[in-house]
Write an enzyme that holds these catalytic residues in place. Structure first.
Site, PDB file in Angstrom:
ATOM      1  N   THR A  48       0.833  -1.205   0.000  1.00 22.56           N
ATOM      2  CA  THR A  48       0.000   0.000   0.000  1.00 22.56           C
ATOM      3  C   THR A  48       0.860   1.246   0.000  1.00 22.56           C
ATOM      4  O   THR A  48       0.524   2.255  -0.636  1.00 22.56           O
ATOM      5  CB  THR A  48      -0.947  -0.010   1.211  1.00 22.56           C
ATOM      6  OG1 THR A  48      -1.808  -1.149   1.120  1.00 22.56           O
ATOM      7  CG2 THR A  48      -1.796   1.242   1.273  1.00 22.56           C
ATOM      8  N   HIS A  85      -1.246  -0.175   8.859  1.00 29.22           N
ATOM      9  CA  HIS A  85      -0.175  -1.091   8.462  1.00 29.22           C
ATOM     10  C   HIS A  85       0.712  -0.471   7.390  1.00 29.22           C
ATOM     11  O   HIS A  85       1.859  -0.885   7.205  1.00 29.22           O
ATOM     12  CB  HIS A  85      -0.769  -2.414   7.952  1.00 29.22           C
ATOM     13  CG  HIS A  85      -1.690  -2.248   6.795  1.00 29.22           C
ATOM     14  ND1 HIS A  85      -3.020  -1.937   6.940  1.00 29.22           N
ATOM     15  CD2 HIS A  85      -1.482  -2.357   5.462  1.00 29.22           C
ATOM     16  CE1 HIS A  85      -3.589  -1.857   5.755  1.00 29.22           C
ATOM     17  NE2 HIS A  85      -2.673  -2.100   4.839  1.00 29.22           N
ATOM     18  N   LEU A 135      -8.130  -1.906  12.076  1.00 26.08           N
ATOM     19  CA  LEU A 135      -8.767  -1.301  10.911  1.00 26.08           C
ATOM     20  C   LEU A 135     -10.107  -0.667  11.257  1.00 26.08           C
ATOM     21  O   LEU A 135     -10.898  -1.208  12.023  1.00 26.08           O
ATOM     22  CB  LEU A 135      -8.929  -2.338   9.808  1.00 26.08           C
ATOM     23  CG  LEU A 135      -7.606  -2.892   9.264  1.00 26.08           C
ATOM     24  CD1 LEU A 135      -7.847  -3.950   8.203  1.00 26.08           C
ATOM     25  CD2 LEU A 135      -6.740  -1.769   8.709  1.00 26.08           C
ATOM     26  N   ASP A 173      -9.721  -1.206   2.039  1.00 25.69           N
ATOM     27  CA  ASP A 173     -10.911  -2.058   2.018  1.00 25.69           C
ATOM     28  C   ASP A 173     -11.190  -2.648   3.391  1.00 25.69           C
ATOM     29  O   ASP A 173     -12.343  -2.765   3.813  1.00 25.69           O
ATOM     30  CB  ASP A 173     -10.713  -3.196   1.005  1.00 25.69           C
ATOM     31  CG  ASP A 173     -10.670  -2.694  -0.430  1.00 25.69           C
ATOM     32  OD1 ASP A 173     -11.600  -1.980  -0.824  1.00 25.69           O
ATOM     33  OD2 ASP A 173      -9.717  -3.024  -1.150  1.00 25.69           O
ATOM     34  N   ASN A 203      -8.092  -1.016  -3.707  1.00 24.06           N
ATOM     35  CA  ASN A 203      -7.185  -1.928  -4.414  1.00 24.06           C
ATOM     36  C   ASN A 203      -7.740  -3.345  -4.533  1.00 24.06           C
ATOM     37  O   ASN A 203      -7.158  -4.199  -5.175  1.00 24.06           O
ATOM     38  CB  ASN A 203      -5.787  -1.942  -3.762  1.00 24.06           C
ATOM     39  CG  ASN A 203      -5.794  -2.486  -2.348  1.00 24.06           C
ATOM     40  OD1 ASN A 203      -6.543  -3.397  -2.005  1.00 24.06           O
ATOM     41  ND2 ASN A 203      -4.932  -1.920  -1.501  1.00 24.06           N
ATOM     42  N   HIS A 279       0.399  -7.403   0.158  1.00 16.47           N
ATOM     43  CA  HIS A 279      -0.017  -6.786   1.425  1.00 16.47           C
ATOM     44  C   HIS A 279       1.136  -6.726   2.424  1.00 16.47           C
ATOM     45  O   HIS A 279       1.352  -5.701   3.064  1.00 16.47           O
ATOM     46  CB  HIS A 279      -1.179  -7.566   2.030  1.00 16.47           C
ATOM     47  CG  HIS A 279      -1.558  -7.091   3.406  1.00 16.47           C
ATOM     48  ND1 HIS A 279      -2.315  -5.965   3.604  1.00 16.47           N
ATOM     49  CD2 HIS A 279      -1.251  -7.574   4.639  1.00 16.47           C
ATOM     50  CE1 HIS A 279      -2.483  -5.779   4.906  1.00 16.47           C
ATOM     51  NE2 HIS A 279      -1.838  -6.743   5.560  1.00 16.47           N
ATOM     52  N   ARG A 377     -26.086   7.514  38.936  1.00 19.09           N
ATOM     53  CA  ARG A 377     -26.252   8.045  37.574  1.00 19.09           C
ATOM     54  C   ARG A 377     -26.896   9.429  37.622  1.00 19.09           C
ATOM     55  O   ARG A 377     -26.628  10.274  36.764  1.00 19.09           O
ATOM     56  CB  ARG A 377     -27.090   7.100  36.711  1.00 19.09           C
ATOM     57  CG  ARG A 377     -28.530   6.923  37.168  1.00 19.09           C
ATOM     58  CD  ARG A 377     -29.382   6.162  36.165  1.00 19.09           C
ATOM     59  NE  ARG A 377     -30.700   5.865  36.728  1.00 19.09           N
ATOM     60  CZ  ARG A 377     -31.726   5.420  36.026  1.00 19.09           C
ATOM     61  NH1 ARG A 377     -31.595   5.220  34.723  1.00 19.09           N
ATOM     62  NH2 ARG A 377     -32.889   5.166  36.605  1.00 19.09           N
ATOM     63  N   GLU A 429     -22.614   2.396  19.612  1.00 13.97           N
ATOM     64  CA  GLU A 429     -21.685   2.457  20.742  1.00 13.97           C
ATOM     65  C   GLU A 429     -20.229   2.447  20.314  1.00 13.97           C
ATOM     66  O   GLU A 429     -19.403   3.182  20.871  1.00 13.97           O
ATOM     67  CB  GLU A 429     -21.936   1.290  21.710  1.00 13.97           C
ATOM     68  CG  GLU A 429     -23.177   1.430  22.552  1.00 13.97           C
ATOM     69  CD  GLU A 429     -24.408   0.862  21.879  1.00 13.97           C
ATOM     70  OE1 GLU A 429     -25.475   0.850  22.526  1.00 13.97           O
ATOM     71  OE2 GLU A 429     -24.302   0.418  20.717  1.00 13.97           O
ATOM     72  N   ASP A 487     -34.857  -6.526  33.176  1.00 13.23           N
ATOM     73  CA  ASP A 487     -34.398  -6.690  31.793  1.00 13.23           C
ATOM     74  C   ASP A 487     -33.577  -7.963  31.596  1.00 13.23           C
ATOM     75  O   ASP A 487     -33.348  -8.382  30.469  1.00 13.23           O
ATOM     76  CB  ASP A 487     -33.572  -5.472  31.347  1.00 13.23           C
ATOM     77  CG  ASP A 487     -34.460  -4.313  30.922  1.00 13.23           C
ATOM     78  OD1 ASP A 487     -35.628  -4.561  30.575  1.00 13.23           O
ATOM     79  OD2 ASP A 487     -33.991  -3.170  30.942  1.00 13.23           O
ATOM     80  N   ARG A 538     -28.087   2.252  38.448  1.00 14.75           N
ATOM     81  CA  ARG A 538     -29.445   2.608  38.054  1.00 14.75           C
ATOM     82  C   ARG A 538     -30.307   2.795  39.307  1.00 14.75           C
ATOM     83  O   ARG A 538     -31.125   3.708  39.393  1.00 14.75           O
ATOM     84  CB  ARG A 538     -30.030   1.507  37.181  1.00 14.75           C
ATOM     85  CG  ARG A 538     -31.502   1.713  36.834  1.00 14.75           C
ATOM     86  CD  ARG A 538     -32.156   0.410  36.429  1.00 14.75           C
ATOM     87  NE  ARG A 538     -33.507   0.599  35.939  1.00 14.75           N
ATOM     88  CZ  ARG A 538     -34.371  -0.385  35.773  1.00 14.75           C
ATOM     89  NH1 ARG A 538     -34.007  -1.630  36.054  1.00 14.75           N
ATOM     90  NH2 ARG A 538     -35.586  -0.147  35.328  1.00 14.75           N
TER      91      ARG A 538
END
Length: 701
Positions: A48, A85, A135, A173, A203, A279, A377, A429, A487, A538
C-alpha cells in the site's frame, strides 16, 4: 536513467502530472523506499505504501495545510492513516516533506525503541495525529476530530477562516469492512460533517485474496446512501488529477466526501502488484531490484541513493510552503483576535482549561443529605450538566440520554447546527467511543459518551486505543450490575467491570454515593490526561455519612469509609452500591465483637498508584482478614484480599427479576459478607467466641 523515459516510453507511467524532474524523482523515491526497507528486514508492509505514494506525495506537498517545522500548528489540516499497516507510506512522506524523521529512522522501523513503530503511534513520531492500526479505528476517530474542528469553527471562527481545518483520512478495504467505520460514516453523513475527506484505497485486495471473497457490496452506493459526496480518482499515479480531486473534496460543503482511488497494490511491481502477496512481506531481492530499475534507480540502490539532491530540493520547498502557510494563517489569527476579542478570550479559556475551573464548576453540584437514597447516575448527570454549562465537556449518548442522565438543555449538533451543545450518537456504541477519541485529539473539550455498562463490550477496541494514546475520554456507564433487574441477563453486566480493569491506562471508577461521584470527577480533571470509565448505578443507593477530605481520599483510589473502634480485625473492601451493604455487614460484625473497617475503593487503578504509606494506612499488611464485595466477577479481588481473604461476587450470568431479588439470589447480601468475614478470620487463625470476643489460634483474646 531518466524516469521520464522509463515512464512515458513504457506506456505504464509510474508518475504522471509532475511539475518537474525533481518532483518525479521525489515520488519515485517515495515508491522505492518501502520495498527497500521491507526487503532489508524481511517483514513489514510495502504494497500500500508503494501504490499510494503518488497520492501521499500530492497530499503532503500540494494539498495539506501543515508545517513540518511545527507539527502542532493549530491551523493545520489533519491526516490520519486509518490503514495503519501502511506506516511506511506516512513515515516516508514525513521525511520527504521535512519533519524530524530521518532515513535512518525509517530503516529502523518496526524495531525496538525505533521512532517509527510498526503502526503509527501518537507521541512517538513527529507528525503523527493518532495511533492507528486496528482497521476502521482511524476512520471513525477522524469523524470525531472533524466533528470537533467543525464545532470549534462554528462557535469561534465568525467567518474569518482561522479555524476551518480539514481532516483527511486514508482507509483501505479492510477499514471499510469493519463495522465501526460503517457506524461512523452513517453518523458523519447524518450530521453533514463537510470538513472530512475520506480517501478509500480501492485496491480490492486483502490478506486472504481478492476482496470479492467476502466484500462484494457497492461501496460508492453505500456512502451515497449515508449522505456522502463521492468523487473518483481514475489514475492513482497522476499527481495533477489527485490534486484536483482532493481540492474539490476539501471545498465541497454540506456533506463529508469519499474519494475513491482505484489502485494496484505494490505497483509498479510486475510480479507482486495486484496480488494478496503485496499486502505484507518482502517482494524478494530480484523483484525489488526490478522495481528500482523501473523507477530509474540502480538495482542495488541504498536509501541514501534513493533520496538525492533533487529530492531534497522538493523537501526544502515543502518546508518553505509550510512556513508560508503558517505565516499567512497567523496574520488571519491576529486579525480575528482584534475583531473578535470575546470569541478569542472564550477559546483561549477552553484551550488552557485548568483543573481549578472544572473543580469550581463541580462545586456547584448539589449533594443530597446523608441518609437519602439517590442513584449515582443521577448525580453524575448533574456533574455533566455543570461541566457543560462551563463549556468544558462535549459529547452525548448512544440513544440513552434520558436513562443515563446525560440529557442536557440546548440544541443538538445537526448538519445545520454544527455548534450544537451535544451529539445524538444514535445506537452506535463502537463509533461513539472512537469519535470521543477524535474529539479528545482536538483538545478543546473533554469528551464524554454514555450507554449501559453491558454494552461497553462493543467499545473495547476504541477504549484500548484511547488508553494507548492517553486521551482524556470519559465513558459513562450506567445500569452497573444485576441490580438492573427485570431486563434480565442480556442487560445485566457481570464480567464488564473486571474486564475493563484489565485495560492498561484506563481508570475504572465505581463511586459509592453522590459525594464520591463529585470527588471522583474532581480527581479525573486534575490528573494527567487518561481515559476514565464511570460505572454508575441505576438503582438508588444511600448517601453515606460525611467524610472529611473526601476529594483527596477518592483521588487516592480507596479510603476507610467506616470503621468500628480500631477497625483492625477485618477489612471489608467494596465498590459502588456494595459499600453501603458492607457497612451494614460491619455493624452486624460489631455486634459480634469484631472491629472491622469498610474500605471504599472507587478506583482500583488510582489506589494501586497511590503511595505505599497511603496503601498501608488503608489496608495494613498485618490485617490479613479481608473480604472484597462487588456485584460482578471477583477473581481479580484476590490481589487485595490475599490467600486468606474472601470475595463476595457474582461469577455467573444474572436472571430476570427485581434487582434486589436477583442480588439476593446471586449471594450479594449482608449475611454473605458476614460469613465471608468469619471464614477469613478463621483462615488467619482467629475466631469469634460465643461471648463475642476475637481470639487467636492459641485462644488468647
Amino acid at each position: 536513467m531518466s524516469l521520464t523515459t522509463v515512464a512515458d516510453d513504457s506506456g505504464r507511467a509510474v508518475v504522471r502530472g509532475a511539475r518537474d524532474e525533481s518532483e518525479k524523482r521525489a515520488v519515485a523515491a517515495a515508491i522505492a523506499i518501502p520495498p527497500v526497507v521491507v526487503q532489508a528486514k524481511s517483514h513489514g508492509h510495502a504494497g500500500t505504501a508503494m501504490a499510494m505514494a503518488p497520492l501521499a506525495h500530492t497530499l503532503f506537498h500540494r494539498v495539506l495545510r501543515h508545517n513540518p517545522a511545527n507539527p502542532g500548528w493549530e491551523g493545520r489540516d489533519r491526516f490520519i492513516l486509518s490503514a495503519g499497516h501502511a506506516s511506511l507510506l506516512l513515515y516516508t512522506q514525513l521525511h520527504l516533506s521535512g519533519y524530524d524523521v530521518t532515513l535512518d529512522d525509517i530503516a529502523k522501523s518496526r524495531t525496538l525503541d525505533a521512532r517509527t513503530p510498526g503502526h503509527p503511534e501518537l507521541g512517538v513520531t513527529p507528525g503523527i495525529e493518532m495511533s492507528t492500526g486496528p482497521l476502521g479505528q482511524g476512520f471513525a476517530s477522524a469523524v470525531g476530530l472533524a466533528l470537533a474542528l467543525r464545532r470549534d469553527a462554528a462557535l469561534h471562527d465568525s467567518g474569518e477562516g482561522v479555524w476551518g481545518s480539514t481532516v483527511f483520512t486514508l482507509a483501505g478495504d479492510g477499514c471499510l469492512e469493519e463495522g465501526v467505520s460503517a457506524e461512523a460514516a452513517s453518523l458523519a453523513g447524518t450530521l453533514g460533517i463537510d470538513n472530512l475527506v475520506a480517501i478509500w484505497d480501492d485496491n480490492r485486495i486483502t490478506i486472504d485474496g481478492a476482496t470479492d471473497l467476502a466484500f462484494s457490496e457497492d461501496v460508492r452506493g453505500r456512502f451515497r446512501a449515508y449522505g456522502w459526496n463521492v468523487l473518483e480518482i481514475e489514475d492513482f499515479r497522476n499527481l495533477d488529477e489527485i490534486e484536483r480531486v482532493l481540492e474539490t473534496a476539501r471545498s465541497t460543503t454540506g456533506a463529508p466526501t469519499l474519494v475513491a482511488v482505484r489502485s494496484v497494490i505494490a505497483s509498479p511491481s510486475e510480479k507482486i502488484g495486484g496480488t494478496s502477496a503485496g499486502h505484507a512481506g518482502a517482494l524478494g531481492a530480484e523483484e525489488t531490484q526490478t522495481v528500482l530499475e523501473t523507477l530509474g534507480f540502480p538495482p542495488n540502490a541504498t536509501l541514501d541513493e534513493l533520496v538525492d539532491d533533487d529530492t531534497y530540493t522538493v523537501m526544502r520547498e515543502a518546508k518553505r510552503r509550510g512556513e508560508r502557510l503558517e505565516r499567512e494563517w497567523t496574520v488571519r489569527l491576529n486579525a480575528w483576535r482584534s475583531r473578535h476579542p470575546e470569541l478569542a478570550s472564550q477559546r483561549d479559556r477552553l484551550a488552557a482549561a485548568a483543573p481549578d475551573e472544572a473543580s469550581s464548576a463541580l462545586d456547584t453540584v448539589p449533594l443530597p443529605d446523608e441518609g437519602q437514597s439517590v442513584a449515582t447516575r443521577k448525580t453524575n448527570g448533574a456533574v455533566v450538566a455543570a461541566l457543560a454549562r462551563a463549556g468544558l465537556v462535549f459529547g452525548g449518548s448512544a440513544d440513552l440520554s434520558g436513562s443515563t442522565n446525560v440529557a442536557l438543555p440546548g440544541d443538538a449538533v445537526t448538519a445545520d447546527n454544527p455548534g450544537g451543545d451535544f451529539v445524538h450518537f444514535g445506537i452506535r456504541e463502537h463509533a461513539m467511543a472512537a469519535i470521543l477519541s477524535g474529539i479528545a485529539l482536538h483538545g478543546l473539550w473533554r469528551p464524554y459518551g454514555s450507554t449501559y455498562l453491558a454494552f461497553s463490550d462493543y467499545q473495547r477496541p476504541s477504549i484500548r486505543l484511547a488508553a494507548l494514546m492517553g486521551l482524556p475520554a470519559t465513558y459513562i456507564y450506567t445500569h452497573d450490575s444485576v441490580a438492573v433487574g427485570e431486563d434480565g441477563p442480556t442487560h445485566q453486566p457481570v464480567e464488564q467491570i473486571a474486564s475493563l480493569r484489565t485495560v492498561p491506562g484506563l481508570a475504572v471508577v465505581r463511586p459509592a454515593d453522590a459525594a464520591e461521584v463529585v470527588s471522583a470527577w474532581k480527581a479525573v480533571v486534575s490528573l494527567p490526561p487518561a481515559p476514565t470509565a464511570f460505572i454508575l448505578s441505576r438503582q438508588d443507593v444511600p448517601v453515606l455519612a460525611h467524610r472529611d477530605d473526601l476529594d483527596a481520599k477518592v483521588r487516592n483510589g480507596a479510603y476507610v469509609a467506616w470503621q468500628e473502634g480500631a477497625g483492625n480485625d477485618v477489612a471489608l473492601i467494596a465498590t459502588g452500591s456494595e459499600v453501603a451493604l458492607a457497612i451494614e455487614a460491619a455493624r452486624d460484625l460489631a455486634r459480634e465483637g469484631v472491629t472491622s473497617r469498610v474500605v471504599s475503593m472507587p478506583c482500583v487503578e488510582w489506589f494501586a498508584q497511590s503511595s505505599a504509606d497511603w496503601q498501608e494506612s488503608v489496608l495494613p499488611a498485618a490485617m490479613r482478614a479481608r473480604v472484597a464485595v462487588e456485584a460482578g466477577c471477583g477473581d481479580a479481588w484476590y490481589r487485595w484480599v490475599g490467600r486468606e481473604g474472601g470475595v463476595v461476587s457474582i461469577d455467573e450470568f444474572g436472571e430476570s427479576g427485581a434487582g434486589d431479588e436477583v442480588l439476593a439470589r446471586k449471594g450479594v447480601t449482608v449475611s454473605a459478607i458476614v460469613a465471608a468475614a468469619q471464614t477469613s478470620l478463621e483462615a488467619v487463625g482467629r475466631s469469634v467466641s460465643e461471648d463475642g470476643h476475637i481470639a487467636d489460634e492459641q485462644g488468647r483474646s
